[in-house]
Design an enzyme around this catalytic site. Structure first.
Site, short mmCIF file in Angstrom:
data_model
loop_
_atom_site.label_atom_id
_atom_site.label_comp_id
_atom_site.label_asym_id
_atom_site.label_seq_id
_atom_site.Cartn_x
_atom_site.Cartn_y
_atom_site.Cartn_z
N THR B 26 40.33 108.36 52.27
CA THR B 26 40.12 108.82 53.64
C THR B 26 40.54 110.27 53.74
O THR B 26 41.45 110.71 53.04
CB THR B 26 40.82 107.91 54.68
OG1 THR B 26 40.27 108.19 55.97
CG2 THR B 26 42.32 108.12 54.75
N CYS B 32 47.08 110.97 62.47
CA CYS B 32 46.67 109.62 62.06
C CYS B 32 47.48 109.20 60.83
O CYS B 32 48.01 110.03 60.11
CB CYS B 32 45.20 109.59 61.71
SG CYS B 32 44.11 110.07 63.06
N HIS B 49 42.62 103.73 58.53
CA HIS B 49 42.90 105.08 59.04
C HIS B 49 43.13 104.91 60.55
O HIS B 49 42.19 104.87 61.33
CB HIS B 49 41.69 105.97 58.75
CG HIS B 49 41.82 107.40 59.20
ND1 HIS B 49 41.28 108.44 58.50
CD2 HIS B 49 42.38 107.96 60.29
CE1 HIS B 49 41.52 109.59 59.13
NE2 HIS B 49 42.19 109.32 60.24
#
Lengths: 213, 165
Positions: B26, B32, B49
């Site tokens: 990711t 995040c 994520h």
């Protein structure tokens, strides 16, 4: 019903006009700062699902400089002035006359950071002032904050309010361009306006448009 | 038989799974957090994520479970168990939760990174999943890639290069 389902293509066109007016003023401000001709593209307004944002902002390995402002007042939201980091270095070199400015280097150049922050502040401020005049909404920018990093990591900060309501963001994106010596257009940067979910209706209403027809 | 190695991508507010020879990745984690839950014996793993700490923050009816720390951990766990992993052997690695901008205004949303990290740890703790390694906080964005073959997590930042945990 989510605000995303209520917003129709004709509403996006109005938001596009807003981006056009805002970025127009910002491009003028930049052109005065640098004493150079600066163009801008017709803005794009796109509804981008969160899962596709990384391909939308592009270039996993890209490094950008971004100045972020939180918009407070009648229609809260976030605003970014974002440009490739090499471009940021070049602009600040031009502006300060200090050719050693390099935002990728490890050495912290306080003067350079401060100049970039202030440039972002002036540009975003003129965007916002035009936005405010056009809509008669009362909008105040927060003090600007600067980051040099991956575009998606930066933009995700502008998506937090939206992410509590839906699965996509409406990007009001305007590119500014400069012609180089060979008259080829080069992208210099982007303005992203990301209104909070409740702000869309407020913005459209301020222009005499109702969402539910 | 030749095997083509794929990198499985996980978008923002998304989750997915991988087995060797594939890896899972990711990009652009800011505030995040990337959560990897894996099982070494069977070499299976899942990655999420997440953007926000709690699914209770959702303001609309339908919840995308991959977006929140609590529900994403639940879903990763259940899917891995269904694929035959033993819960006792599940381990986790986490990365992200940075604070990219230093704002003078005290907007709670700007401090979401540390809150996300806390929420992920709480959620993992509920299921007694041990965190083997973490790279959290700071003020840099991260791109991460996990290899279920070696259980190594590669972390890339703009200024500090690549490291493995």
């Amino acid at each position: 019903m989510s605000y995303l389902e209520r917003i129709k293509p004709q509403h996006l066109d109005i938001l596009k006009e807003l981006g056009n007016i805002g970025a127009g003023h910002a491009a003028t401000a930049l052109s005065r700062l640098l004493n150079k001709a600066i163009d801008m593209t017709v803005p794009s307004v796109q509804v981008v699902p969160f899962s596709e944002i990384s391909s939308y902002v592009g270039g996993e390995d890209a490094v950008v400089a971004a100045v972020m402002l939180r918009i407070e007042g009648d229609a809260p939201g976030n605003m970014f002035f974002m440009l490739p980091v090499t471009e940021a270095s070049r602009l600040i070199q031009l502006l300060t006359g200090d050719s050693t400015v390099d935002f990728l280097s490890e050495e912290v150049n306080d003067m350079g950071f401060s100049a970039l922050n202030e440039m972002g502040n002036i540009l975003a401020g003129s965007y916002l002032a035009a936005f405010s005049d056009f809509t008669s909404l009362n909008l105040q920018p927060s003090p600007p904050a600067l980051a040099i990093d991956m575009p998606m990591a930066i933009l995700s900060y502008g998506l937090l309010e939206l992410s509590m309501v839906g699965e996509a963001a409406i990007f009001i994106d305007t590119q500014i361009n400069e012609k180089d010596a060979l008259q080829t257009e080069q992208t210099k940067g982007h303005f992203f306006l990301l209104p909070d979910p409740d702000s869309f209706e407020i913005i459209l209403n301020s222009l005499g448009v109702t969402i539910d027809e | 038989m030749s095997s083509v190695v794929n990198v499985i991508k996980v978008g923002m507010a998304d989750l997915n799974y991988a087995t060797p020879p594939n890896t899972i990745r990711t990009t652009g984690l800011g505030s995040c957090v990337g959560i990897i839950i894996y099982e070494e014996r069977q070499k299976i793993c899942g990655m999420a994520h997440i953007m926000l700490p709690e699914s209770s923050m959702a303001r609309s009816g339908q919840v995308n479970r991959a977006k929140y720390a609590d529900t994403a951990v639940e879903d990763l766990l259940h899917h891995l168990e269904q694929s035959g992993a033993s819960r006792l052997r599940l381990k986790a690695k986490i990365a992200g939760g940075a604070q990219m901008f230093q704002f003078s205004t005290a907007n709670e949303m700007m401090r979401i990174g540390p809150r996300n990290v806390e929420a992920v740890k709480t959620a993992l703790n509920i299921y007694k999943i041990k965190i083997i390694a973490e790279d959290v906080g700071g003020n840099s964005g991260r791109t991460i890639e996990f290899d279920p073959e070696t259980s190594k997590l590669e972390i890339r930042t703009v200024n500090k290069g690549i490291k493995e945990i």
